[in-house]
Design an enzyme around this catalytic site. Structure first.
Site: not given
Ligand code: NDP
Length: 281
Positions: A51, A76
């Site tokens: 990240y 990670k």
């Molecule tokens: P999420 O499912 O957490 O979604 C994030 C998105 O949703 C962003 O665009 C955010 O927008 C939006 N959002 C968040 N809260 C709300 C809300 N209450 N209402 C409307 N929109 C919302 O996606 P991630 O892929 O970030 O997954 C979460 C975490 O999982 C990551 O940050 C990471 O730590 C982990 N991860 C791990 C992976 C792996 O391979 N191990 C792969 C992917 C993720 P905004 O920020 O603009 O508010």
């Protein structure tokens, strides 16, 4: 203040069931995002070498004034550092970038079964060292399929404490969750709201309307009741607060089943298939 439940890992350590993910938060924005999440009450941060924001996560933790021992920190291993010597060096860099003498959980980010001659076992043995010497409170994996976990069980003497995998209503990933559950491995659900994709779903919105909650709260509460660990990401202060407010309502069985029924199978995946993902960078 909201009480986030703790989940006990196989080594007896506990992890807050709800945390804050920092994937795709720009380094320049990360310290402020982490600090405000800690102000809201989050006590669990999920980052990764890939990240590119570990230094800023450490900065946000220090700026917050919250005592280190009250915060659960996960990172990670970068895909390009699977060889043992590289993994040791990369782990030391994670600690120095975060500015911490230990972290709470360190994971192999992807199994990469088609890279490194198919050897993720020596990588896992290297992570076991970090757990044994106390520099990581627990060690685990991410995106491992049951066949990968079977190899670790057969060829090493430690089962991962967690397996962090893609899980959300469109891709509930039940077979991997079941394997985890049957083997004492805690499931961490990444992209819990499918990066926003599930929030326009009519079923979710109907439930949200009935309960007077947001679509995101309904989906995150579904995860909580299934017992998985989650760490939604947001850089929007109102959402960061909203995603934390999950513990004053409950979904009844029929509602849980209605959300379960949104499963689209592999077509619902948001991220890559761990069996074929081979990006090393
Ligand atoms: P999420 O499912 O957490 O979604 C994030 C998105 O949703 C962003 O665009 C955010 O927008 C939006 N959002 C968040 N809260 C709300 C809300 N209450 N209402 C409307 N929109 C919302 O996606 P991630 O892929 O970030 O997954 C979460 C975490 O999982 C990551 O940050 C990471 O730590 C982990 N991860 C791990 C992976 C792996 O391979 N191990 C792969 C992917 C993720 P905004 O920020 O603009 O508010």
């Amino acid at each position: 203040m909201t009480q986030v439940p703790n989940i006990t890992l196989s080594n007896g350590n506990t992890i807050p069931q709800l945390g804050f993910g920092v994937f795709q938060i720009e380094p320049a924005d990360t310290a402020a995002a982490v600090r405000s999440a800690l102000e809201v009450g989050y006590r669990h941060i999920d980052t990764a070498q890939m990240y590119g924001n570990e230094k800023e996560v450490g900065e946000g933790i220090r700026d917050s004034g919250v005592p280190r021992d009250e915060i659960f920190v996960t990172s990670k291993l970068n895909n390009k550092f699977h060889e043992p010597a590289a993994a040791r060096e990369a782990f030391a860099t994670t600690l120095s970038d975060l500015g911490l003498d230990h972290i709470d959980l360190f994971l192999i980010h992807w199994p990469l079964p088609t890279q490194y001659g198919g050897d993720f076992v020596s990588t896992w043995q290297t992570l076991i060292e970090f757990g044994k010497d106390g520099r990581s409170g627990a060690v685990g994996v991410s995106n491992f399929q049951p066949e990968h976990l079977e190899r670790l069980a057969a060829e090493t003497d430690l089962v991962p404490a967690v397996n962090q995998i893609e899980v959300h209503p469109y891709f509930p990933n039940e077979s991997v969750r079941k394997y985890n559950n049957d083997h004492g491995i805690v499931t961490e659900a990444w992209s819990p709201i499918a990066q926003g994709d599930v929030l326009s779903d009519p079923v979710i919105n109907q439930i949200a309307g009935q309960l007077g909650k947001s679509a995101a709260q309904v989906v995150l509460r579904w995860h909580v009741q299934r017992g998985d660990v989650i760490f939604p990401k947001s850089v929007t202060p109102k959402r960061v607060q909203e995603n934390f407010d999950l513990f004053d309502f409950e979904l009844d069985d029929a509602t849980m089943r209605a959300i379960d029924a949104l499963d689209k199978g592999v077509a619902g995946r948001r991220g890559p298939d761990p069996d074929t993902f081979d990006w090393v960078g």
